[in-house]
Design an enzyme around this catalytic site. Sequence first.
Site: not given
Ligand code: NAD
Length: 483
Positions: A154, A230-231, A464
């Site tokens: 994002n 991430g998620s 962080e």
């Molecule tokens: P995602 O969890 O699908 O992916 C994030 C990263 O993790 C990517 O690089 C992905 O390739 C990697 N990943 C996926 N599966 C994995 C696994 N099994 N093992 C290790 N790595 C893996 O998230 P997304 O769709 O890229 O981003 C959106 C999400 O991120 C939303 O839920 C959002 O709220 C969250 N987010 C949180 C923050 C925060 O600071 N809390 C900031 C930005 C985004």
Amino acid sequence: MELNIHILNYLGGMLQPSLDGGQLEVFNPSNGKVYTHAPNSSAADVDLAVKSAQDAFPSWSNTAVEERSRILMKIADGIDDRFEELAYAETLDNGKPLWLSKQMDIPRAAANIRFFANAITQFSSESHETTGLSAINYTLRSPIGVVGCISPWNLPLYLFTWKIAPAIAAGNTVIAKPSEVTPLTASIFSEICMKVGLPPGVLNILHGQGHKVGEAMSRHPDIKALSFTGSTRVGREIASIAAPMFKKLSLEMGGKNPVIIFDDCNYEKMLKTVVRSSFINQGQICLCGSRIYVQRSVYDRFKQDFVAAAQNMKAGPPLEADTQTGAIVSQAHYEKILRHIETAKREGGTILCGGKPVFPAGHEDGWYISPTIIEGLPQHCTTNQDEIFGPVVTITAFESEEEVLAMANDSYYGLACSLWTENASRTHRMAKSIQTGIVWINTWLMRDLRTPFGGMKNSGVGREGGLEALRFFTEPKNVCIQY
Ligand code: NAD
């Protein structure tokens, strides 16, 4: 703008394809077409990257702090030098408006690096005199070793640099994995690191899928700490692998952030900011407010003005200057958001505006959704509980402070809240009671990089930002001397 696009892994100071030559398609969200390919790395690439990072560690961890800081500053200058190109690349890859890449993503990426280049020079250890026992304790903070940084799509370069900068500044060597959905700016970043002479192996960037390269990083016994954004679902998967291995973990995950509007707020400022906190970056910022609670006395006025403002927003091609919300990042995510809107309808929600895909002329195959406002949903429906991560918000009326506090806290998530009121006592009362890691009062997304950043509950583990990040990326050791 013409870009010379060739996405490769950055490993041991060199650019190279994945070992097995596997490639992934990379899409341009504005037109739904494949515009390039990126390496589809595997566990074998992780092994190689770890070896390169291990080789670099003894020298980098013993490099003077001033020198580490100097190199980081040069990297930040390198971002400035390629500002236009990076902004264009971020927009091409992610679908966000070009003005937003220029205003937010790329300046912040450079700021992240500069911030930690400075912070490391001020990072000091504590000492404790143990009076009565004639002893002095001091705390040594040493880099951990090889660490992993996994970031989402994002805010691609913004969140990538937010992680790698403190890791490198603190003397670690890094394996970083940007999202496979948006690999382009991290790839340009590799070239910047090479140009400014970051020693080989200090930063290794592997492109590829989460369940392949990301999971291999979580499993690798020699990656001692993992910083993930991430998620919540993926954060849980990473923790299930890495926690039993006793890796240090920092997890920044999803949110379902409440916005609380009292009738005594500065209405004009609130309205302008809430439009932004709902729809900027197509609502794809973890900090975007998605559950908007409005005091009954001002509900009808707010509803009318908010809907009018959202209807006026142009959802369109990200390179057009008057576009306010660009394209959704991927087809999968676009379909997921549309499914959420259908769920909201089934749950009895009234779509006040948007709720539909948009097909801008000449970009009919891109992924666009107009800003969507929904009302009439109960607190405990899927729409009000699950993260949607798109340009979709709900509005709900409330009567009292107690009622809205209960609704705001009634969530699995606890990332951020924004509160709109001019009542000082209420401000402090609520700020203390709201269960989120960040509380913004009469503002949103105002960030001071020295503050702790992160979420409670299912939104995060650890913090962080500022010294918190430097503490995460170092191992404290107590040394006790009796004299
Ligand atoms: P995602 O969890 O699908 O992916 C994030 C990263 O993790 C990517 O690089 C992905 O390739 C990697 N990943 C996926 N599966 C994995 C696994 N099994 N093992 C290790 N790595 C893996 O998230 P997304 O769709 O890229 O981003 C959106 C999400 O991120 C939303 O839920 C959002 O709220 C969250 N987010 C949180 C923050 C925060 O600071 N809390 C900031 C930005 C985004």
